[in-house]
Design a protein around this motif. Structure first.
Motif, PDB file in Angstrom:
ATOM      1  N   VAL A  66       0.843  -1.207   0.000  1.00  0.00           N
ATOM      2  CA  VAL A  66       0.000   0.000   0.000  1.00  0.00           C
ATOM      3  C   VAL A  66       0.872   1.249   0.000  1.00  0.00           C
ATOM      4  CG1 VAL A  66      -1.687   1.312   1.343  1.00  0.00           C
ATOM      5  CG2 VAL A  66      -1.959  -1.147   1.087  1.00  0.00           C
ATOM      6  N   MET A  67       1.969   1.190   0.740  1.00  0.00           N
ATOM      7  CA  MET A  67       2.879   2.340   0.792  1.00  0.00           C
ATOM      8  C   MET A  67       3.475   2.625  -0.589  1.00  0.00           C
ATOM      9  SD  MET A  67       6.305   2.776   3.136  1.00  0.00           S
ATOM     10  CE  MET A  67       5.453   2.487   4.660  1.00  0.00           C
ATOM     11  N   ASN A  68       3.749   1.569  -1.341  1.00  0.00           N
ATOM     12  CA  ASN A  68       4.404   1.750  -2.647  1.00  0.00           C
ATOM     13  C   ASN A  68       3.426   2.017  -3.781  1.00  0.00           C
ATOM     14  OD1 ASN A  68       6.912   1.284  -1.480  1.00  0.00           O
ATOM     15  ND2 ASN A  68       6.728  -0.928  -1.733  1.00  0.00           N
ATOM     16  N   THR A  69       2.288   1.311  -3.762  1.00  0.00           N
ATOM     17  CA  THR A  69       1.380   1.395  -4.920  1.00  0.00           C
ATOM     18  C   THR A  69       0.004   1.932  -4.589  1.00  0.00           C
ATOM     19  OG1 THR A  69       0.631  -0.885  -4.595  1.00  0.00           O
ATOM     20  CG2 THR A  69       2.553  -0.556  -6.005  1.00  0.00           C
ATOM     21  N   GLY A  70      -0.298   2.161  -3.337  1.00  0.00           N
ATOM     22  CA  GLY A  70      -1.617   2.661  -2.954  1.00  0.00           C
ATOM     23  C   GLY A  70      -2.594   1.537  -2.667  1.00  0.00           C
ATOM     24  N   ALA A  71      -3.842   1.923  -2.375  1.00  0.00           N
ATOM     25  CA  ALA A  71      -4.868   0.948  -1.992  1.00  0.00           C
ATOM     26  C   ALA A  71      -5.228   0.043  -3.159  1.00  0.00           C
ATOM     27  CB  ALA A  71      -6.112   1.686  -1.496  1.00  0.00           C
ATOM     28  N   TYR A  72      -5.650  -1.158  -2.833  1.00  0.00           N
ATOM     29  CA  TYR A  72      -6.054  -2.098  -3.881  1.00  0.00           C
ATOM     30  C   TYR A  72      -7.119  -3.054  -3.345  1.00  0.00           C
ATOM     31  CZ  TYR A  72      -2.804  -5.320  -1.529  1.00  0.00           C
ATOM     32  OH  TYR A  72      -2.158  -6.103  -0.614  1.00  0.00           O
ATOM     33  N   GLU A  73      -7.848  -3.657  -4.298  1.00  0.00           N
ATOM     34  CA  GLU A  73      -8.919  -4.585  -3.942  1.00  0.00           C
ATOM     35  C   GLU A  73      -8.469  -6.019  -4.209  1.00  0.00           C
ATOM     36  OE1 GLU A  73     -12.526  -3.993  -6.080  1.00  0.00           O
ATOM     37  OE2 GLU A  73     -13.760  -5.115  -4.629  1.00  0.00           O
ATOM     38  N   GLU A 108      -4.909   2.197   3.528  1.00  0.00           N
ATOM     39  CA  GLU A 108      -4.097   2.684   4.639  1.00  0.00           C
ATOM     40  C   GLU A 108      -4.728   2.349   5.990  1.00  0.00           C
ATOM     41  OE1 GLU A 108      -4.918   4.295   1.975  1.00  0.00           O
ATOM     42  OE2 GLU A 108      -3.070   4.942   0.996  1.00  0.00           O
ATOM     43  N   LEU A 109      -6.070   2.445   6.075  1.00  0.00           N
ATOM     44  CA  LEU A 109      -6.746   2.179   7.346  1.00  0.00           C
ATOM     45  C   LEU A 109      -6.754   0.688   7.696  1.00  0.00           C
ATOM     46  CD1 LEU A 109      -8.428   3.194   9.733  1.00  0.00           C
ATOM     47  CD2 LEU A 109     -10.472   3.029   8.295  1.00  0.00           C
ATOM     48  N   SER A 110      -7.088  -0.141   6.706  1.00  0.00           N
ATOM     49  CA  SER A 110      -7.170  -1.578   6.996  1.00  0.00           C
ATOM     50  C   SER A 110      -5.791  -2.154   7.318  1.00  0.00           C
ATOM     51  CB  SER A 110      -7.823  -2.337   5.842  1.00  0.00           C
ATOM     52  OG  SER A 110      -7.160  -2.101   4.636  1.00  0.00           O
ATOM     53  N   THR A 111      -4.739  -1.702   6.602  1.00  0.00           N
ATOM     54  CA  THR A 111      -3.403  -2.226   6.911  1.00  0.00           C
ATOM     55  C   THR A 111      -2.921  -1.758   8.286  1.00  0.00           C
ATOM     56  OG1 THR A 111      -2.470  -0.387   5.635  1.00  0.00           O
ATOM     57  CG2 THR A 111      -2.593  -2.539   4.541  1.00  0.00           C
ATOM     58  N   TRP A 112      -3.299  -0.534   8.640  1.00  0.00           N
ATOM     59  CA  TRP A 112      -2.931  -0.031   9.977  1.00  0.00           C
ATOM     60  C   TRP A 112      -3.564  -0.899  11.056  1.00  0.00           C
ATOM     61  CZ3 TRP A 112       0.589   3.706  10.923  1.00  0.00           C
ATOM     62  CH2 TRP A 112       0.695   4.163  12.241  1.00  0.00           C
ATOM     63  N   MET A 113      -4.854  -1.183  10.878  1.00  0.00           N
ATOM     64  CA  MET A 113      -5.549  -2.023  11.848  1.00  0.00           C
ATOM     65  C   MET A 113      -4.988  -3.447  11.846  1.00  0.00           C
ATOM     66  SD  MET A 113      -7.848  -0.263  13.519  1.00  0.00           S
ATOM     67  CE  MET A 113      -8.851  -1.553  14.230  1.00  0.00           C
ATOM     68  N   MET A 114      -4.650  -3.955  10.650  1.00  0.00           N
ATOM     69  CA  MET A 114      -4.082  -5.304  10.563  1.00  0.00           C
ATOM     70  C   MET A 114      -2.800  -5.429  11.371  1.00  0.00           C
ATOM     71  SD  MET A 114      -4.789  -5.819   6.533  1.00  0.00           S
ATOM     72  CE  MET A 114      -3.214  -6.569   6.243  1.00  0.00           C
TER      73      MET A 114
END
Length: 641
Positions: free
Chosen positions: A51-58, A80-86
């Motif tokens: 996510v940091m390199n390419t942004g959000a994805y589905e 960014e939110l879901s990875t932070w929580m993960m």
């Protein structure tokens, strides 16, 4: 996509292995369960980097439902939110699993325990990764089920079973609100996809900002967000649905740490932040959240002030801190709430695990009035618990100082009155946390001689997580340093979260307090910590055993009994339901239902008994019946025709 699959599958594999082979694995269940979550943690890091390199994805899996124009996909949304929580869930979850290896090593149900823990982590990951409300709801219900299983883990104790049932029922009340909110979203927007809903809300925010009529009437947004917030109230233990959380202490201490620190109770905060654009369109709901959060924060802190059970104090502290996060959400400080959620996960996990280490050393004793003098007996637990205490009271330089200060700054910017209430809650927190620390570790030992002879430090599997969490509790503030330190190093976390769709839709708040005002607020908060902390330390350190057990009167007595709110609920909700149940059972059931049911059955039974005579199988009776029938028929013909 393969990383996302491993992330979800790993805890499921751990769950199945422990559930099926738990008895054969024995103590190795802990290793299996911990490795399963640790693998998910590694996957979380990889997904965070992507996510940091390419942004959000589905991550789409399959099309789940297609009803008219409504399409529901089984897919994950990695941003960014879901990875932070993960990272929080799996990182702290791994440490709690590791700690549990030592804490639960003598329990016969260790396999079942780790199976439930793994399932809990899987459910929480589903909750934060789901790309739509249905996926979120699956995870939402999953953590509810797991909390029921874990709180009532020692199910042979009836009180623990009641605590589990209470948590389950109160969460179902909140879940009903969440379901109604989801149905309203379907009816209003024709979709439950988070990104699509946030796009609609973003368009409406732009229209209303330019003075035009919005796409939907304000009351629609108010109704949807109020329903969603009711769901958050249940899961995150806000007034009036908070009483299940302190009772959840019935479960093993690692469960308390997991539920209170990193997972279930933060779901309400996550839900609001994920749909922040919707909430921005409902000012009434935001004000409602602010009031509920404020009342919960003050009440939780006041009750915590008078509790003697070390876990209960921490439980009410969680209620209070969650209230503070909701106050931040109520004023639109979404990233500040997430920042405090993060630091709270660090120091609350540390405090709960530290409390577990104390209880372990004290042979199961949880009353702080029966402790004291543990400072030199369990040194590592003492120092890490002290760091956790400093963090939660907002001691300067700790993670709690930065996150709490940021919320207080946002509240002062919104209203000095709201800031005053939040500061009062923070002040009470200082007193009760210093009380817990002082009565537990300082002074003379007040337990039995048998307990004193068994005092010992916890094994490495339990102390290692304490050390890691203590470091995070100190350094966690670096994640989001205040504005006054300069643009280069400050607000890193806020910048990271500003890319999520729900927050991008909200116009940025450009006005900030001046640096002088920020420093002044920091100085007030810091002075409060030093003055009240010193006062509480000296007061409780000097108290003798006789003074500690002295019966309370007046307000203290009310506080000790949790202001009788449980009794109030029992009298106005439980008792009327019991009376109604008794009325239905003794009156409606006995005098209406049973007569109808049994009467009709007896009637048909009697009719059957009469009819069975004609089918007795006796040929003589059959001949008689035929003769009688012939006579009746002939007689009828003769007299009628």
């Amino acid at each position: 996509m393969i990383v996302a699959k491993i992330l979800l599958l790993s805890p499921i594999v751990g769950f199945l292995l422990n559930l099926i082979l738990g008895k054969k694995l024995g103590k190795n269940s802990g290793i299996v369960g911990t490795l399963a979550v640790f693998v998910s943690f590694v996957c979380s890091i990889l997904m965070f980097q992507k996510v940091m390199n390419t942004g959000a994805y589905e991550v789409p899996f399959f099309s789940w439902m297609h009803i008219s124009t409504l399409h529901i996909g089984f897919s994950l949304w990695v941003d960014e939110l879901s990875t932070w929580m993960m990272l929080i869930i799996t990182g702290i979850g791994s440490l709690i699993h590791l700690y549990s290896i030592g804490y639960m090593s003598h329990d016969k149900g260790i396999g079942r325990f780790f199976a439930y823990l793994n399932l809990f982590i899987f459910s929480m990951l589903m909750l934060v990764l789901g790309g739509n409300f249905i996926m979120l709801f699956i995870g939402w219900e999953g953590v509810g089920l797991c909390s029921y299983l874990l709180i009532g883990f020692w199910y042979k104790n009836i009180e623990y079973g009641h605590a589990a049932r209470k948590a389950f029922i109160m969460n179902r009340i909140g879940d009903l609100g969440l379901l109604l909110g989801i149905f309203l979203c379907i009816q209003t927007f024709g979709t439950i996809n988070f990104n699509e809903i946030n796009s609609i809300a973003a368009e409406d925010l732009v229209l209303k900002a330019s003075g035009q009529l919005g796409l939907y009437q304000p009351y629609i947004y108010t109704a949807i967000t109020l329903c969603l917030f009711i769901g958050a109230m249940g899961k995150s233990a806000q007034l009036p649905l908070y009483t299940w959380l302190p009772d959840a202490m019935a479960g093993p201490t690692p469960v308390s740490a997991l539920i209170h620190a990193a997972t279930m109770v933060t779901a309400g905060i996550y839900l609001v932040v994920r749909n922040a654009a919707l909430f921005e369109l409902a000012p009434f709901t935001l004000n409602f959240i602010l009031i509920i959060g404020m009342a919960t924060s003050i009440l939780g802190a006041l009750i915590g002030l008078f509790q003697n059970d070390i876990k209960k104090v921490l439980a009410y502290s969680t209620v209070s801190q969650l209230g503070l996060m909701f106050v931040a959400l109520g004023v639109g400080a979404y990233t500040s709430a997430m920042f405090h959620l993060t630091t709270h996960a660090f120091f609350k996990a540390l405090l709960f695990l530290g409390a577990g280490s104390v209880i372990h050393a004290m042979s199961g004793e949880q009353n702080i009035l029966s402790m004291g003098g543990l400072k030199n007996k369990i040194k590592l637990t003492h120092w890490t618990f002290a760091i956790g205490t400093l963090a939660i009271i907002g001691f300067i330089g700790t993670s709690g100082f930065f996150s709490k200060d940021e919320i207080l700054e946002k509240l002062y910017h919104h209203s000095p009155i709201v800031w005053g209430f939040a500061l009062a809650s923070a002040a009470i927190t200082i007193i009760y946390m210093v009380r817990v620390y002082t009565l537990t570790f300082m002074g003379k030992f007040r337990g039995s001689s048998e307990q004193e002879s068994h005092l010992h430090e916890s094994p490495l599997t339990m102390t290692l997580p304490l050390i890691v969490l203590a470091i995070l509790s100190v350094l966690g503030g670096l994640l989001n340093l205040p504005h006054l330190l300069g643009a280069g190093i400050s607000q890193k976390m806020a910048h990271w979260l500003s890319h999520i769709n729900s927050l991008k839709a909200i116009p940025p708040h450009t006005s900030h307090l001046s640096h002088i005002a920020e420093i002044m607020l920091m100085a007030i908060a810091t002075a409060l910590v030093f003055i009240l902390g010193s006062f509480a330390y000296l007061k409780f350190k000097k108290q003798t055993s006789e003074e500690l057990v002295k019966p309370r009167i007046g307000f203290s007595l009310w506080g000790e009994h949790k202001f009788y709110i449980d009794e109030l609920y029992h009298n106005i909700i439980v008792k009327p339901i019991e009376y109604l149940s008794d009325f239905c059972f003794y009156i409606v059931e006995h005098f209406l239902i049973q007569p109808i049911v049994f009467g009709s059955s007896r009637l048909f039974y009697g009719a059957g008994q009469l009819l069975r005579i004609v089918q007795s199988g006796n040929i003589e009776f059959y001949l008689i019946y035929i003769a009688v029938a012939v006579i009746i028929i002939l007689t009828s013909i003769l007299f009628i025709f």
